[in-house]
Design a protein around this motif. Structure first.
Motif, PDB file in Angstrom:
ATOM      1  N   CYS A 133       0.789  -1.233   0.000  1.00  0.00           N
ATOM      2  CA  CYS A 133       0.000   0.000   0.000  1.00  0.00           C
ATOM      3  C   CYS A 133       0.825   1.289   0.000  1.00  0.00           C
ATOM      4  N   LEU A 134       2.094   1.231   0.392  1.00  0.00           N
ATOM      5  CA  LEU A 134       2.876   2.466   0.458  1.00  0.00           C
ATOM      6  C   LEU A 134       3.871   2.497  -0.692  1.00  0.00           C
ATOM      7  N   PRO A 136      -7.942   3.511   3.378  1.00  0.00           N
ATOM      8  CA  PRO A 136      -6.888   4.181   4.169  1.00  0.00           C
ATOM      9  C   PRO A 136      -6.859   5.690   3.928  1.00  0.00           C
ATOM     10  N   ASP A 137      -7.170   6.112   2.707  1.00  0.00           N
ATOM     11  CA  ASP A 137      -7.141   7.545   2.422  1.00  0.00           C
ATOM     12  C   ASP A 137      -8.146   8.298   3.288  1.00  0.00           C
ATOM     13  N   ARG A 160      -6.884   8.669   6.665  1.00  0.00           N
ATOM     14  CA  ARG A 160      -5.808   9.671   6.742  1.00  0.00           C
ATOM     15  C   ARG A 160      -6.407  11.079   6.823  1.00  0.00           C
ATOM     16  N   SER A 196      -2.674   8.357  11.734  1.00  0.00           N
ATOM     17  CA  SER A 196      -1.294   8.189  11.260  1.00  0.00           C
ATOM     18  C   SER A 196      -1.205   6.847  10.531  1.00  0.00           C
ATOM     19  N   THR A 197      -0.100   6.655   9.804  1.00  0.00           N
ATOM     20  CA  THR A 197       0.051   5.418   9.048  1.00  0.00           C
ATOM     21  C   THR A 197       0.017   4.207   9.969  1.00  0.00           C
ATOM     22  N   ILE A 205      -3.468   3.524  10.911  1.00  0.00           N
ATOM     23  CA  ILE A 205      -4.197   2.919   9.783  1.00  0.00           C
ATOM     24  C   ILE A 205      -3.913   1.426   9.737  1.00  0.00           C
ATOM     25  N   GLU A 240       6.419   9.219   4.114  1.00  0.00           N
ATOM     26  CA  GLU A 240       5.926   7.888   3.745  1.00  0.00           C
ATOM     27  C   GLU A 240       7.106   6.946   3.539  1.00  0.00           C
TER      28      GLU A 240
END
Lengths: 279, 295
Positions: A100-101, A172-173, A176, A181-182, A185, B5
């Protein structure tokens, strides 16, 4: 699963006979093992084929009363559960990042991990023996746990990554935008969604690590550290000619997983095939 | 945001990568390095010998014999396991009573630890009260009775039968899943054309299973090259002349049991290369075959 059914009666009979023959071939040795474990020595000497005279559990009880044998179960459970926990704890975040990242070096990381799928584990045994000795983890359950976990990372990451990748990015968006935070999530949104995939991976690892032989054989030596497969081998060796006791021990060794298999056949079959095909 | 990120992603990947590097990648590279030495593992003295271990390996009859047995196992998986698995899967997809029970039983050997499989088959092959000899005696074939695992000619086929016994059910499940994915209309159309059950198997099931057959064959090929468990466990000192030795078991006996670490690592590297090469060849053949057909 409505398959066409225009099959002649003869064809149907042949199909049943063939399936039944192979079924007996697959199952008979296990039934024989269980029955033999229930026999007395005299019964076994009289006939290796005849079923036991009754549901006699003496041999089983005798084996289970040995603390050494019970230790094998405990060790096996520690190693299996420990390795699954460690594998999932490191694989889930990694799979999330890869699925996903976006980050620099993503491709390389992914290739390096996927390469582990085809690697024969035996190639690493000798250096691992030296490594575990060097860091004081030779002949320890924690050492074995780490080795299992490390070798389980490729399969786990591949299955979990595919699953995370399927989750619509809108989910996830949205989180956010709400200020998650990531890490939040991952913990509160992605992991709960991934429960089925985590379960599949867990089942695959459970069956494989519970039954695993080579790593345990190589990295453990003390009798009190031995896992179930090693213990069974030891038991059979020390009871060489006593087939009844060996069969009782083997039946006891196979029992936990067989019981789980009969209760949750679908999950076990799905987990094993998913794991193997991805690998 | 971007850099953020990037940092977080690396934080997520790092633990897995560290564990994997320490216990998988580093030992893998060390295997290559150690294979260049004459070394028994305990002593401080590692004698650098360059490619000498590999030169010895190429002249080592035991190594070539082991490799040959891997190829025997590979052939047996492709010729015995896969066809039986396909037939069982096809039969199970038909109108069969107790299909679920039959399926469960056929897959059950996969759930047993290999140690138990080995011990069971040792009882089956026992020269005195083995089940197989008992069966042969019972049906009047006394002359065929023998110590199956103790004779050089029968040990390898005997172990291979046990290997097939364990893994056929696994391939059957793969094929069963493949058959479910074949569209029912294809079968209906074939049936309307008057195709018999056998003709439907040949003309609908087999072509429809082609992708699964490929996966199964790849698993068999790679699996047979690196196979270890039953060939190591079953002879239990019985089989003469390394009758069931495979490359992986030879590596184990040389490297781990006999403490010839340098030579053991050379065999390990050869095993790695062979596995990757056979897997690669298999994939290359698949691709070449499928290109003209456009599958």
């Amino acid at each position: 699963m409505a398959r066409p059914s225009s099959v002649t009666a003869g064809g149907r009979l042949t199909a049943h006979l063939l399936l039944f023959a192979f079924f007996v071939l697959a199952v008979f040795p296990m039934v024989w093992m269980t029955f033999t474990g229930m026999k007395t020595r005299e019964e076994f000497t009289r006939s290796i084929w005849a079923p036991p005279g009754g549901l006699r559990l003496d041999s089983f009880r005798a084996i289970l009363s040995e603390p050494g044998f019970r230790r094998y179960y405990v060790n096996n459970a520690i190693v299996t559960l420990g390795a699954i926990a460690l594998t999932l704890a490191v694989s889930a975040p990694a799979a999330f990042a890869l699925g996903c990242l976006r980050f620099r070096g993503e491709k390389t990381v992914s290739i390096v991990i996927v390469a582990g799928l085809i690697l024969p584990v035996h190639v690493t045994l000798i250096p691992l023996l030296k490594l575990l000795g060097g860091i004081g983890l030779y002949d320890t359950l924690s050492g074995l746990i780490m080795v299992h976990a490390a070798f389980s990372i490729p399969v786990s990451v591949v299955i979990l990554r595919a699953f995370f990748h399927e989750i619509p990015p809108a989910i996830p968006d949205a989180a956010r935008v709400d200020g998650c935070s990531t890490i939040q999530i991952l913990l509160h949104i992605m992991l709960p969604l991934a429960r089925p995939a985590l379960f599949t991976v867990g089942v695959f690892l459970f069956v494989n690590i519970w039954n695993e032989f080579v790593f345990a054989l190589t990295f453990l030596t003390s009798p009190e550290k031995k896992t179930l497969p090693l213990g069974l081998m030891e038991f059979a060796e020390s009871h060489g000619t006593d087939v009844v006791s060996s069969c009782a021990a083997m039946t006891l060794g196979a029992a936990p997983l067989m019981i789980v298999y009969f209760l949750a056949q679908k999950h076990i079959v799905r987990g094993l095939t998913a794991g193997a095909v991805s690998g | 945001m971007r850099g953020d990120e990037n940092r977080i992603a690396w934080m997520f990947v790092a633990p897995a990568l560290a564990l994997y590097a320490l216990f998988v990648m580093v030992p893998l590279c060390q295997s290559f390095w150690f294979s260049l030495f004459d070394w028994n593992g305990y002593s401080q003295d590692m004698k650098f010998t360059g490619m000498r271990n590999y030169a010895a390996l190429l002249r080592d009859g035991v190594f070539w014999g082991s490799l040959w047995r891997n190829i025997f196992l590979l052939a047996a998986s492709l010729v015995v396991q896969l066809p039986i698995a396909i037939i069982l899967a096809a039969l199970l997809a038909g109108p069969v009573r107790f299909a679920r029970v039959l399926r469960a039983g056929l897959f059950a050997p996969m759930i047993l630890p290999t140690v138990i499989v080995a011990l069971l088959w040792i009882f089956i092959y026992d020269p005195v009260d083995g089940l197989l000899n008992g069966l042969l005696g019972g049906i009047g074939l006394q002359s065929l009775r023998r110590g199956w695992l103790g004779e050089a000619t029968t040990a390898l086929p005997a172990v291979t039968v046990a290997v097939c016994w364990r893994y056929t059910g696994f391939h059957m499940i793969l094929f069963a899943a493949g058959i479910v994915n074949i569209p029912a209309e294809t079968y209906e159309a074939a049936e309307l054309d008057g195709a018999s059950a056998f003709a439907r198997f040949i003309h609908v099931t087999l072509p429809g299973l082609y992708p699964v057959i490929r996966v199964s064959a790849l698993l068999s090929v790679v699996g047979s090259m690196k196979y270890f468990d039953l060939n190591y466990l079953m002879p239990s000192g019985g089989a003469p002349d390394r009758a069931t030795e495979l490359v992986a078991t030879y590596m184990y006996r040389e490297g781990i049991n006999a403490d010839r670490w340098g030579y053991g690592c050379a065999i390990a590297v050869a095993l790695c290369a062979l596995t990757l090469a056979t897997g690669g060849i298999k994939l290359w053949l698949d691709r070449r075959r499928s290109q003209p057909a456009g599958v």
